[in-house]
Scaffold this motif. Structure first.
Motif, short mmCIF file in Angstrom:
data_model
loop_
_atom_site.label_atom_id
_atom_site.label_comp_id
_atom_site.label_asym_id
_atom_site.label_seq_id
_atom_site.Cartn_x
_atom_site.Cartn_y
_atom_site.Cartn_z
N LYS A 1 56.20 -2.33 85.40
CA LYS A 1 55.43 -2.72 86.58
C LYS A 1 54.31 -1.72 86.85
O LYS A 1 53.19 -2.10 87.21
CB LYS A 1 56.37 -2.80 87.78
N TYR A 2 54.62 -0.45 86.65
CA TYR A 2 53.60 0.58 86.82
C TYR A 2 52.46 0.35 85.82
O TYR A 2 51.29 0.40 86.17
CB TYR A 2 54.20 1.98 86.61
N THR B 1 50.45 -2.97 86.63
CA THR B 1 49.62 -2.80 87.83
C THR B 1 48.45 -1.88 87.54
O THR B 1 47.30 -2.18 87.91
CB THR B 1 50.47 -2.23 88.99
N GLY C 1 56.63 6.90 88.36
CA GLY C 1 55.89 6.20 89.41
C GLY C 1 56.77 5.35 90.30
O GLY C 1 56.62 4.13 90.36
N ALA C 2 57.67 6.01 91.01
CA ALA C 2 58.66 5.30 91.83
C ALA C 2 58.03 4.45 92.92
O ALA C 2 58.64 3.49 93.40
CB ALA C 2 59.64 6.29 92.44
N HIS C 3 56.81 4.79 93.30
CA HIS C 3 56.16 4.01 94.37
C HIS C 3 55.83 2.59 93.89
O HIS C 3 55.53 1.73 94.71
CB HIS C 3 54.90 4.72 94.88
N LEU C 4 55.88 2.38 92.59
CA LEU C 4 55.67 1.03 92.06
C LEU C 4 56.95 0.47 91.43
O LEU C 4 56.90 -0.44 90.62
CB LEU C 4 54.55 1.04 91.01
N LEU D 1 58.70 -10.74 83.06
CA LEU D 1 58.25 -10.96 84.43
C LEU D 1 59.36 -10.95 85.49
O LEU D 1 59.18 -10.33 86.56
CB LEU D 1 57.42 -12.26 84.49
N ILE E 1 60.42 -7.33 86.89
CA ILE E 1 59.58 -6.45 87.72
C ILE E 1 59.48 -6.92 89.17
O ILE E 1 58.77 -6.31 89.97
CB ILE E 1 58.14 -6.32 87.14
N GLN E 2 60.21 -7.96 89.51
CA GLN E 2 60.04 -8.56 90.84
C GLN E 2 60.63 -7.72 91.97
O GLN E 2 61.66 -7.07 91.83
CB GLN E 2 60.67 -9.96 90.88
N GLY E 3 59.97 -7.79 93.09
CA GLY E 3 60.49 -7.20 94.33
C GLY E 3 59.93 -5.83 94.64
O GLY E 3 59.83 -4.98 93.77
N GLU E 4 59.57 -5.66 95.91
CA GLU E 4 59.02 -4.38 96.36
C GLU E 4 60.07 -3.66 97.21
O GLU E 4 60.52 -4.18 98.22
CB GLU E 4 57.77 -4.62 97.23
#
Lengths: 412, 412
Positions: A162-163, A166, A302-305, A385, A388-391
């Motif tokens: 995801k990092y 993005t 990159g834990a923020h992502l 896909l 990587i879902q979910g924030e």
């Protein structure tokens, strides 16, 4: 199954990920609440902490800080890359480990790592069986490389993916802002398997990603690469490329270590890395403005992502390791099985034998890579896909990350 | 003040930022709803779009897509680094600009950029006054470098600062995971001013940042740097360093371009950049494991880490430019003034004359840097921290960014 009471050790090993601590927390949190486990010990720097008798009493930690481990990247207990000997050749380390296990009455050993760590875990498991010391040994997987055998995917991979996706989408916006054009080359981790570099294909899928993607699963051809880039650059005025650090020529030599015809004059690849080396080769060929970007450590911390799916699954893997061990299981690694429920992605844990998992690598299937070897197929996108879902709802302090602060009280 | 009716042009120029489109949206959104402005035109690649008669009709865009500009990094209209001539030497470009302004009845010109762009804006403004063509010209600031004169801070800076601080905090976790130690050097943008590199100090303020920070505001001394790193590495077993790309020796030569004693043998600085060059010098001196990380384009397009404060202020700057122009103001750049309301940070717009702003650089005050020139003071933290506050609610698609998709219909 007879109940086995005793202490447990959790250790972390190998290269860290954004969510390896979520797995550690899965182990610690579950173990702290399980009546069969009398004490939860965290090994400092993996198996080295056992050998050095450096074990933290996790029961002494503030539960709220422990919970923050879910969102704290890298290995909070410290990691190692210690290669344990073959016990038939040298059993010094094993005797020491047994001594420590006896000292703290350790009956559960959880090891959180990748290929090499599963090898360590397997060797310890077999040794304890051989000497007749009752101890349940479980592997908890992690690796951004996603190359562990027998599991659908590995905790840590999706957050890195995801990092990468993005960041590619953002750089895509930036790298075509002028009318003067640019060739941008992004270097992504993955020495032997291309799962990470392939994830740049998610950005392409959404219309803002690399035109070309090269993985170590196919042989790299510099001439073909240069002509691919040249063609796209001429056509579009821009070209974006994602390369795995592990791309290699047909003879097996790494591109990052080899001297390309374009870089023969200096060829100090260790200085600038692969992205800079390829960017330079492109510059010589096309005259284009070039930029090489190495995602470096950023992609694995990159834990923020992070993917919320990845965080929850990582926790689940740690939890399953403890629950299975308490229920009598040993000598296994927790793996993931992908299912579908109501048309949606679903992930369940399964168990794999440590012997099977240790030192086996899983690569990107050739059919998920296009015929030319410069892009990924839809099958890969469909695979990646959902992961990587979910924030996650990230804990913050003054709009910056609030990571776990552990006291790390040494066990007596 | 008499009402001035006519079309407006918005152009973007110079290096993009994560939030430059938020300013553009501030202009476009406000202009589209203002009765004095008959038509909103977006120039493709800044002033080049005017010269080439490549103007997009922003009224033809889907309002929902336009709104996404607030969260879309880089210059959506395209940017340029075109240096406009001195009109007394060569007025060709100015005549062409006037021709286009007349063709579309352009009475408002908004230019969104940094130092050089304000110079362009200023020259156009003065030319239009000289030839007596009534047109209100307003500069809308942007620059991650934060070096525009007369404004408390610049739109775009805070989001880059937040990206840098967050990334440093994450890398900090990763770069000390093994007991073998490491020296990690992070290269940050900023050729002449150290605002960006200084923001790594926010990470240090929260206990997880660089031990040493070097800005271009002081002279760099390689020997002093190496002994600083060596001392900290011996003391802690790890050392993290942030350097501005613009650090230079006492003679003014850039460290990135110079050959250090440690790199004399190869010195191909353009390959690996400054971080790699310094990492190599540290390796030779200390024998430590080293890693150089260049934040590269990522720091200026990392919209997923944008500051909500920055986004809202960027929008506000664009809005203020339009409102002031419609109210009769011309020949100004919108700037920010910091205030306090109820003990909290407050930002208001102010107006600065374009002549004053053009080509003047604002540097980090020497007293905000420590005496040794290897760290920042609390005064800088107090200045920077309010700017990075707030998390935007980012539009996503399948957990990846959903950026604006513009139709870019050419105006007739």
């Amino acid at each position: 199954m007879s109940e086995l009471k005793g202490a447990c050790i959790i250790g972390q090993s190998g290269g860290p990920t954004s969510v390896i601590n979520a797995s550690a927390y899965g182990v610690i949190d579950t173990a702290l609440h399980n009546p069969s486990i009398t004490r939860v010990l965290g090994a400092e720097h993996g198996i080295k902490g056992v050998l050095n008798d450096r074990l933290f009493d996790m029961g002494k930690e503030d539960p709220k800080e422990l919970e923050l481990l879910k969102y704290t990247p890298s290995s909070a207990l410290g990691s190692c890359r210690y290669k344990i000997a073959d016990p038939d050749v040298d059993d010094t380390d094993y005797k020491r480990i047994l001594e420590i296990f006896k000292k703290y009455d350790v009956r559960y050993f959880f090891y959180n790592g990748g290929n090499d760590s599963m090898d360590t875990c397997n060797k310890i498991s077999k040794y304890m069986q051989k000497v007749g010391y009752e101890c349940r040994v479980m592997g908890v997987p992690k690796t951004i490389d996603n190359d562990l055998y027998g599991t659908d995917h590995c905790p840590g991979y999706a957050s890195a993916a995801k990092y990468i996706a993005t960041s590619c989408m953002e750089v895509y916006q930036d790298a075509r802002v002028y009318d003067t054009g640019m060739v941008c080359i992004i270097e992504i981790m993955g020495r032997h398997a291309g799962w990470l570099a392939a994830s740049a294909g998610l950005a392409t899928e959404f219309g803002a990603g690399p035109d070309l993607i090269y993985l170590p699963e196919t042989n790299f051809d510099l001439e073909k690469f240069l002509s691919d880039v040249e063609r796209i650059y001429k056509e579009k005025g821009n070209c974006m490329v994602a390369v795995s650090e592990g791309i290699h020529y047909a003879d097996g030599s790494f591109v990052s270590e080899a001297k390309t015809s374009a870089t023969d004059g200096f060829g100090h690849a260790q200085l600038g890395g692969l992205a800079a080396l390829l960017a330079n080769a492109v510059k010589e060929r096309t005259g284009a403005k070039v930029r090489g970007i190495e995602l470096s450590l950023l992609q694995r911390c990159g834990a923020h992502l992070a993917s919320e799916t990845d965080i929850e699954e990582s926790y689940m893997a740690g939890k399953a390791a403890v629950e299975n061990a308490v229920n009598g299981i040993t000598d296994k690694m927790v793996g993931f099985e992908r299912g579908v429920q109501g048309g949606k992605y679903l992930c369940k844990t399964k168990l794999l034998s440590l012997s099977e998992v240790a030192n086996t690598e899983k690569k990107v299937p050739r059919e998920w890579i296009n015929a030319e070897g410069n892009g990924v197929q839809k099958a890969f996108i469909d695979y990646c896909l959902p992961l990587i879902q979910g924030e996650p709802n990230l804990p913050k302090q003054e709009s910056l990350p609030r990571f776990a602060k552990l006291k790390k009280v040494l066990a007596k």
